[in-house]
Design an enzyme around this catalytic site. Structure first.
Site, PDB file in Angstrom:
ATOM      1  N   GLY A 295     -11.602  -9.351 -11.575  1.00 22.07           N
ATOM      2  CA  GLY A 295     -10.371  -8.961 -11.154  1.00 22.07           C
ATOM      3  C   GLY A 295      -9.779  -9.938  -9.944  1.00 22.07           C
ATOM      4  NE  ARG A 296      -3.685 -12.499  -7.150  1.00 23.04           N
ATOM      5  CZ  ARG A 296      -3.122 -11.954  -5.863  1.00 23.04           C
ATOM      6  NH1 ARG A 296      -3.022 -10.855  -5.533  1.00 23.04           N
ATOM      7  NH2 ARG A 296      -2.494 -13.110  -4.926  1.00 23.04           N
TER       8      ARG A 296
ATOM      9  CB  VAL B 134      -2.233   7.446 -11.073  1.00 24.62           C
ATOM     10  CG1 VAL B 134      -2.256   8.589 -10.206  1.00 24.62           C
ATOM     11  CG2 VAL B 134      -1.142   6.579 -10.274  1.00 24.62           C
ATOM     12  NE  ARG B 135      -9.865   5.424 -12.372  1.00 22.51           N
ATOM     13  CZ  ARG B 135      -9.952   6.210 -11.374  1.00 22.51           C
ATOM     14  NH1 ARG B 135      -9.154   6.234 -10.361  1.00 22.51           N
ATOM     15  NH2 ARG B 135     -10.945   7.015 -11.407  1.00 22.51           N
TER      16      ARG B 135
ATOM     17  CG  HIS C 279      -7.284   5.602  -1.804  1.00 20.67           C
ATOM     18  ND1 HIS C 279      -8.007   6.441  -2.564  1.00 20.67           N
ATOM     19  CD2 HIS C 279      -7.221   4.515  -2.425  1.00 20.67           C
ATOM     20  CE1 HIS C 279      -8.366   5.555  -3.594  1.00 20.67           C
ATOM     21  NE2 HIS C 279      -7.781   4.538  -3.669  1.00 20.67           N
TER      22      HIS C 279
ATOM     23  CG  HIS D 145      -5.829   0.415   6.588  1.00 16.41           C
ATOM     24  ND1 HIS D 145      -6.787   1.468   6.664  1.00 16.41           N
ATOM     25  CD2 HIS D 145      -6.096  -0.292   5.536  1.00 16.41           C
ATOM     26  CE1 HIS D 145      -7.688   1.221   5.734  1.00 16.41           C
ATOM     27  NE2 HIS D 145      -7.247   0.168   4.865  1.00 16.41           N
TER      28      HIS D 145
ATOM     29  CB  SER E 241      -4.639   1.514  -6.093  1.00 15.22           C
ATOM     30  OG  SER E 241      -4.865   0.090  -6.006  1.00 15.22           O
TER      31      SER E 241
END
Lengths: 321, 321
Positions: free
Chosen positions: B275-276, B125-126, B122, B112, B108
């Site tokens: 998650g992190r 893809v997953r 933005h 900015h 991802s």
């Protein structure tokens, strides 16, 4: 924590409308008192008053300061929302109430001072009543106050918690400890493994003391908030600071945003009940910064916030002096 | 939108590990390509690379720029998370998968730029695969890209959407329209009654084209992202701007934060799956401002954003030219 919601409306001589008017009078008076004190502390700014109506009934008065001398942003909101059905955020633990019309009224306060040595303060007191078919309304009080320092002062934390304890004392010996713990649990950011600040009091679903007792407790919380905050604001508002302190304040304010948008029940309740967005999100700080993977320098004042203040502790034990 | 999830793993000659390695190779390559192009556009900054491990297995590489010449903040994250059970954000529509171990990998990107005339971009893809007892794994692809301008340029919006359409065209005539609409629906802030930006593409639960077709589509989205964004960034990054434009950009970035923390599935999935945090929240803008009840001046450039750009429209119709 207050046990099952078995108590029903116990003021047989009062109807719901009269009860709501009584609470409304207190909440509006509290709003004015807090605004007066904050204007005095600021010395220059005065609150703008913004009355509004809710689409589905009810409305409120939002009072705000922007860019004061001392207060960078403050919002004191009174709202009374009537809804045809409780939103999800309020019925997770009470699924049987999902389709019931509700009344929610409250006063909430968020103060973001300009000076990084002056902490952000939050207070909220609220009353919810749910109309049920063939039953008297179900009701409860909720609220509390909590403090979010950027640079901590132990004496301020002790004063804050002493005042919180004084607010609770007339209601029983263990009340402060119980609601202080609830506050520690509530204002916690699991994804950061950090408390939001140094805590204070948090309570919800309160009706176990009957209407009079529960209402009196809510008033005690409302009345003690400024006794807790004003001396701290007065003492810290003029301390000299530099760009570094300001940057750290903006960075830490990011945690405030994360908490309010990811976890805060009041914010999620407001958004889900199609509340007035500007009044719900007035709690968000004026200037905020996010920096990837920022860590405080070892031994710095910034690291002290994490090590000394952002930990669960009993501020009224002798050994923290 | 893609119909019920009936398809199961259809590459009988490949096991899950091999499949994941294949996708991982693409995702890591995409991350490098995007970083290269962004470094070229910035001209000064270079990405810092931060490899990390996930407590429950898996890990990732987070690449970030802070305070570049052109890019104020960018994060390109590759992650591969193995979890013992899908979190709530992912099983709302698939309750039967709640207790199943899962694999989630993706790349991802959030950019900015410093210049308020250059939009925030933005892309994500997953691939998700869920192991089920006595059944082959269930899998799907998801992703998309969307653009968030602060000051809009119609030609930029047309280029953005033309590129999005080109990415979809090999996969069917109606694909762009379908995933463009999904993007409009997804990147919407109901509490503001505003879209986040000018949209693009969004898809999820994609397996209807078989593994090869679905994987190829995900690659097409990944590959077209920079074709869509680079020319816009190049054209706008050096336009002169002042404090007013900068303030408006910081104010509008508040909406980006509100969307990501209140609604974004990826963010909520990440937070819920422990998650992190720094990698999940790298999407948040570097400097943000909230102002109570701010409204653009009538006839201003700022009002134009709301009137011309933050509305649902077909950017590829002749009459928007």
């Amino acid at each position: 924590m207050m046990g099952p919601l078995l108590l029903v409306f116990n003021l047989v001589h009062m109807n719901l409308t009269q009860t709501i008017n009584l609470i409304k009078k207190y909440l509006l008076g509290l709003q004015l008192k807090i605004c007066d004190i904050l204007e005095q502390e600021d010395g220059r700014a005065s609150f703008l008053s913004d009355p509004w109506e809710h689409l589905e009934g009810g409305g409120g008065i939002t009072k705000t300061i922007a860019n004061g001398q001392v207060i960078e942003k403050a919002g004191i909101n009174f709202s009374y929302v009537l809804g045809p059905a409780l939103p999800a955020a309020a019925t997770l633990k009470r699924p049987e109430l999902t389709a019931c019309p509700f009344h929610a009224l409250g006063t909430s306060v968020v103060v973001h001072p300009y000076n990084p040595y002056a902490p952000t303060a939050h207070m909220n007191v609220r009353f919810v009543a749910v109309e049920r078919p063939h039953h008297p309304p179900l009701w409860w009080f909720g609220g509390g106050f909590d403090l979010t320092p950027y640079y901590g002062f132990i004496e301020d934390c002790i004063h804050w918690h002493k005042t919180a304890k004084a607010a609770c004392l007339p209601f029983g010996e263990g009340v402060y400890r119980q609601f202080k713990q609830w506050c520690d649990e509530y204002f916690y950011l699991p994804h950061r493994k950090e408390p939001r600040g140094i805590g204070g009091l948090f309570f919800d679903d309160l009706n176990a003391w009957g209407f009079d007792g529960s209402f009196a407790f809510m008033q005690s919380i409302g009345d003690h908030f400024m006794q807790a905050y004003q001396p701290i604001l007065a003492k810290r508002k003029a301390l000299p600071f530099g760009e570094k302190e300001r940057q750290f304040q903006c960075y830490r304010r990011g945690r405030y945003v994360e908490f309010n948008l990811l976890y805060d029940r009041g914010t999620l309740f407001g958004v889900q009940s199609k509340g007035r967005t500007e009044s719900i999100l007035m709690s968000l700080p004026p200037k905020v910064a996010w920096e990837y993977n920022w860590r405080p320098v070892e031994g710095s004042k910034e690291e002290q916030l994490y090590k000394v203040f952002l930990i669960k502790k009993d501020w009224l034990l002798e050994n923290v002096h």
